[in-house]
Scaffold this active site. Structure first.
Site, PDB file in Angstrom:
ATOM      1  N   LYS A  79       1.031  -1.257   0.038  1.00 23.56           N
ATOM      2  CA  LYS A  79       0.163   0.045   0.016  1.00 23.56           C
ATOM      3  C   LYS A  79       0.782   1.228  -0.122  1.00 23.56           C
ATOM      4  CE  LYS A  79      -3.969   1.937   2.566  1.00 23.56           C
ATOM      5  NZ  LYS A  79      -4.954   1.619   3.795  1.00 23.56           N
ATOM      6  N   SER A 154      -9.931   1.634   2.736  1.00 27.13           N
ATOM      7  CA  SER A 154      -8.834   2.609   1.819  1.00 27.13           C
ATOM      8  C   SER A 154      -7.746   1.589   1.045  1.00 27.13           C
ATOM      9  CB  SER A 154      -8.201   3.767   2.576  1.00 27.13           C
ATOM     10  OG  SER A 154      -7.290   3.078   3.490  1.00 27.13           O
ATOM     11  N   SER A 178      -9.767  -0.256   7.216  1.00 27.35           N
ATOM     12  CA  SER A 178      -9.332  -0.249   5.796  1.00 27.35           C
ATOM     13  C   SER A 178      -8.616  -1.543   5.072  1.00 27.35           C
ATOM     14  CB  SER A 178      -8.361   0.801   5.603  1.00 27.35           C
ATOM     15  OG  SER A 178      -8.934   2.009   5.466  1.00 27.35           O
TER      16      SER A 178
HETATM   17  N1  GLN Z   1     -13.060   4.296   6.239  1.00 30.65           N
HETATM   18  C1  GLN Z   1     -12.503   4.733   7.502  1.00 30.65           C
HETATM   19  C2  GLN Z   1     -12.195   6.233   7.259  1.00 30.65           C
HETATM   20  O1  GLN Z   1     -12.267   6.821   6.190  1.00 30.65           O
HETATM   21  C3  GLN Z   1     -11.344   3.745   7.737  1.00 30.65           C
HETATM   22  C4  GLN Z   1     -10.110   4.220   6.988  1.00 30.65           C
HETATM   23  C5  GLN Z   1      -8.823   3.235   7.559  1.00 30.65           C
HETATM   24  O2  GLN Z   1      -9.262   2.224   8.068  1.00 30.65           O
HETATM   25  N2  GLN Z   1      -7.831   3.833   7.167  1.00 30.65           N
HETATM   26  O3  GLN Z   1     -11.496   6.739   8.206  1.00 30.65           O
END
Ligand code: GLN
Length: 496
Positions: A79, A154, A178
């Protein structure tokens, strides 16, 4: 079967027995990336040359009879919010578009020393803020099961890379879901380890009290193999946990007798697809038939968890992102005064969601509002933690869904941040509690899209999660493991 369709453990075995070379394996994945990634867009940066270079070295060492790590020669995708020395790390943000870290994250050092070829850096929501990978400043990533759908986020790029056979393993990060949410939307396995089990040194900070590096793979055994490599104490990460790391690959097939499983009853199931609820019930009865004691657990704070998370995470983000000022990192828009430079750099460099989080976070932390928002959210977090401690007195393991719905359409939620935030409802409280959590394929929706189960265990019980994931892999219905990309494979991809 093509090499790119094999799991990491199969490849590891084949490499060790010298049935295949690391160069052959890496080439197979690189060709697959060339073929399908123009349509899926999982990678921001590809590193074919370096990957082949590593593979060549591993083949040479193996020929010399050197003792190598089981993952030597098994390629991996990373990532793009994990720092890689001399290789640009963008966080899918314009502000870091050309940023090249001068150091490796600890996990990268580990996989380099094991001899894993790095195939490239994968797409994400900018600074990992989002649930669909549409917040990337560069391009959205598409779900390989249906190109009109999001892959989740994400870590959408990493999930797609593994699901579409572009990498056997990938690193992701999980702050509030994410890894688990995109894994479930793409039909792969996603593991968020206990907070502190895997070093976060070199992971670009979003919300430091929640951020955790984890694994996306095709199955539990592959996750175990990879976790063996990256878990453990790191003096460079003050929040990393001391203590022995077990061999996660050993004893993955226990009996279920006496295992106490609590099926999560969500406070509100508004917005849940009925097929998701059905999938969880089916999984619960499978466990019961196999000898587990299954009960129901309601975590009364699942409703408040989401609100608390969306104050705590932005509050931490507003502080962490203060460092992007046009001086210390990456992009600088210039200006006649320092203030103008800050304004222009941050105004142009950050996308709308990142700005929204900075504003929410700054507001929640500001004098006069601190007690009402941030402090209140921290109190809710303590209560969430306690509700997990109580649940784990009664149950060894919690079972629920990894996402309330299958993959939604590209563009469906981008106009409504609240709807986007609600897609994390199943994942957030595990993150607030800091416990390990794993998403695994749970079956197919009538639309053909994948659905995901989520298993949650007490701190440091990753092994139990992996054991249970093995159990489900064995007994659950055999939906197709890979998306069929024949419109690409057949070459009729003109209209895409
Ligand atoms: N979707 C969540 C957010 O927008 C989690 C994102 C993540 O785990 N990095 O914060």
């Amino acid at each position: 079967m093509n090499l790119y369709e094999k799991t990491a453990s199969e490849l590891s075995r084949m490499l060790q027995s010298r049935e295949v070379s690391a160069v052959e394996v890496t080439t197979s994945f690189l060709e697959r990336i060339d073929q399908v990634d123009p349509h899926l867009k999982a990678f921001i940066t590809r590193t074919a040359e370096q990957a082949l270079d590593t593979a060549g070295r591993i083949d040479y060492f193996r020929q010399q009879g050197e003792q190598l790590h089981p993952l030597a020669g098994v390629p991996v995708a990373v990532k793009d919010n994990i720092s890689t020395m001399d290789l640009r790390t963008t966080c899918a943000s314009l502000i870091l578009k050309d940023y090249i870290p001068p150091f490796d994250a600890t996990v990268i050092t580990a996989l380099k020393s094991a001899g894993m070829p790095i195939l490239g850096k994968t797409n994400l929501d900018e600074f990992a803020m989002g649930s669909s990978t549409e917040n990337s400043a560069f391009f959205p990533t598409r779900n390989p099961w249906n190109l009109d759908r999001v892959p989740g986020g994400s870590s959408g790029g990493s999930a797609v890379a593994v699901a579409a056979g572009m990498a056997p393993l990938a690193l992701g990060s999980d702050t509030g879901g994410s890894i688990r949410q995109p894994a479930s939307l793409c039909r792969v396995t996603g593991l968020r380890p206990t907070y502190g089990r895997v070093s976060r040194y070199g992971l670009v900070a979003f919300a430091s009290s929640l951020d955790q590096i984890g694994i996306i793979s095709m199955n539990a055994l592959d996750s175990a193999l990879f976790l063996n490599l990256i878990a453990g104490y790191d003096p460079l990460d003050s929040t990393s946990l001391p203590g022995e790391v077990p061999d996660y690959t050993a004893g993955l097939e226990p009996g279920l007798e006496k295992l106490r499983v609590g099926v999560i009853r969500y406070g509100s199931t508004e917005g849940f697809d009925p097929e998701v609820t059905e999938m969880v019930q089916k999984a619960a009865s499978l466990l019961e038939k196999s000898g587990a004691n299954v009960g129901e657990v309601s975590l009364p704070l699942t409703d408040y968890g989401l609100s608390a998370y969306y104050l705590i995470a932005p509050a931490e983000a507003s502080s962490n992102l203060g460092r992007y000022d046009g001086v210390r990192y990456g992009f600088c828009a210039g200006g006649d005064s320092i203030e103008e430079m800050f304004n222009r750099t941050r105004g142009k460099g950050f996308g709308p969601e990142v700005k929204r989080r900075i504003m929410i976070g700054t507001y929640a932390l500001s004098a006069g509002y601190y007690d009402a928002y941030y402090l209140k959210a921290m109190k809710v977090r303590t209560l969430v933690r306690r509700s997990y401690e109580e649940a784990f007195k009664k149950y060894d393991l919690l079972l629920g869904a990894a996402s309330p719905t299958p993959a939604f359409k590209l563009g469906e939620k981008t106009g409504d941040p609240l709807q986007m935030y609600l897609s994390d409802v199943c994942n957030i409280t595990d993150s607030l509690a800091g416990v390990p959590s794993l998403a695994l394929p749970g079956g197919a929706h009538t639309s053909g899209l994948p659905l995901g189960l989520q298993l949650t265990a007490p701190p440091l019980r990753e092994k139990l999660l992996l054991q249970m994931a093995c159990f489900f892999e064995k007994y659950s219905e055999q939906a197709p493991r890979r998306p069929v990309l024949d419109f690409i494979e057949g070459g009729s991809s003109d209209e895409l």
